[in-house]
Design a protein around this motif. Structure first.
Motif, PDB file in Angstrom:
ATOM      1  N   TYR A  59       0.820  -1.216   0.000  1.00 47.12           N
ATOM      2  CA  TYR A  59       0.000   0.000   0.000  1.00 47.12           C
ATOM      3  C   TYR A  59       0.851   1.262   0.000  1.00 47.12           C
ATOM      4  O   TYR A  59       0.461   2.284  -0.583  1.00 47.12           O
ATOM      5  CB  TYR A  59      -1.009  -0.017   1.151  1.00 47.12           C
ATOM      6  N   SER A  92       0.472   4.029  -2.792  1.00 47.82           N
ATOM      7  CA  SER A  92       0.205   5.394  -2.333  1.00 47.82           C
ATOM      8  C   SER A  92       1.211   6.369  -2.924  1.00 47.82           C
ATOM      9  O   SER A  92       0.858   7.472  -3.341  1.00 47.82           O
ATOM     10  CB  SER A  92       0.247   5.474  -0.808  1.00 47.82           C
ATOM     11  N   SER A 148       0.308   7.054  -6.432  1.00 48.18           N
ATOM     12  CA  SER A 148      -0.880   7.919  -6.488  1.00 48.18           C
ATOM     13  C   SER A 148      -0.530   9.377  -6.238  1.00 48.18           C
ATOM     14  O   SER A 148      -1.009  10.273  -6.936  1.00 48.18           O
ATOM     15  CB  SER A 148      -1.917   7.471  -5.461  1.00 48.18           C
ATOM     16  N   ILE A 158       5.743   7.714   3.798  1.00 50.44           N
ATOM     17  CA  ILE A 158       5.340   6.590   2.959  1.00 50.44           C
ATOM     18  C   ILE A 158       6.567   5.811   2.497  1.00 50.44           C
ATOM     19  O   ILE A 158       6.612   4.594   2.542  1.00 50.44           O
ATOM     20  CB  ILE A 158       4.528   7.078   1.732  1.00 50.44           C
TER      21      ILE A 158
END
Length: 188
Positions: free
Chosen positions: A145, A149, A152, A184
């Protein structure tokens, strides 16, 4: 003496790509047909399908080469740090064709999907060890994820930066994205 088949195929691919970009300067990408592309390129429809499955393959190939091209002169393998983001945005501003910029500005959803796919593919290639699907251990799920992310956020920032006429320098937007994605990236 005739041209070699490989050179002929490359020339046809170039003509097809050029025709697509010329059409994109005046018309939304999702509204362009294969017939329009081959007519503009002066080629037969079968020549198109000998080289490409669909028009998305043309654009994805171009985007992939654009992203990969930013590392041609680099001495090292890229890593997720500020330099990667600065190069990505600088390369985009310097090399994205006006037809692509126009398609982003018309808010063509298909263009945005293809850019996102290209960014995901690029990051997947940089970090082949990233999990390709969620599952397994909690750490692998977080990495999966985090990876998606990051793609994105980079996609969103690239599109918004383009919509805002590159109002920040590549260094400024690259630094901003690096700062925003620091937590992240710690999972990668």
């Amino acid at each position: 003496m005739g041209e070699q088949p490989g050179k002929l195929a490359l020339r046809s691919q170039e003509w097809i790509q050029t025709a697509l970009f010329q059409l994109m300067e005046k018309k939304e990408y999702s509204q362009i047909s294969i017939t329009e592309i081959v007519d503009r390129a002066g080629l037969a429809r079968q020549t198109f399908y000998r080289n490409f499955q669909d028009k998305d393959e043309i654009l994805l190939g171009y985007l992939d080469r654009l992203l990969q091209g930013m590392w041609q002169d680099a001495d090292e393998t890229p890593v997720f740090r500020e330099e990667l983001f600065i190069r990505l945005f600088g390369n985009w501003a310097a090399n994205a064709p006006s037809a692509l910029i126009y398609s982003i500005k018309t808010k063509d959803r298909k263009i945005r999907q293809l850019i996102f796919k290209s960014i995901c593919d690029f990051f997947d290639g940089l970090f082949a060890s990233a999990p390709q699907e969620p599952g397994g251990s909690p750490e692998e799920t977080r990495r999966f994820y985090a990876h998606k992310s990051l793609s994105s956020i980079v996609h969103l920032m690239l599109v918004e930066w383009t919509l805002n006429d590159f109002h920040l320098t590549p260094e400024e937007i690259g630094r901003l994205v690096s700062d925003m994605t620091g937590s992240i990236r710690s999972y990668l």
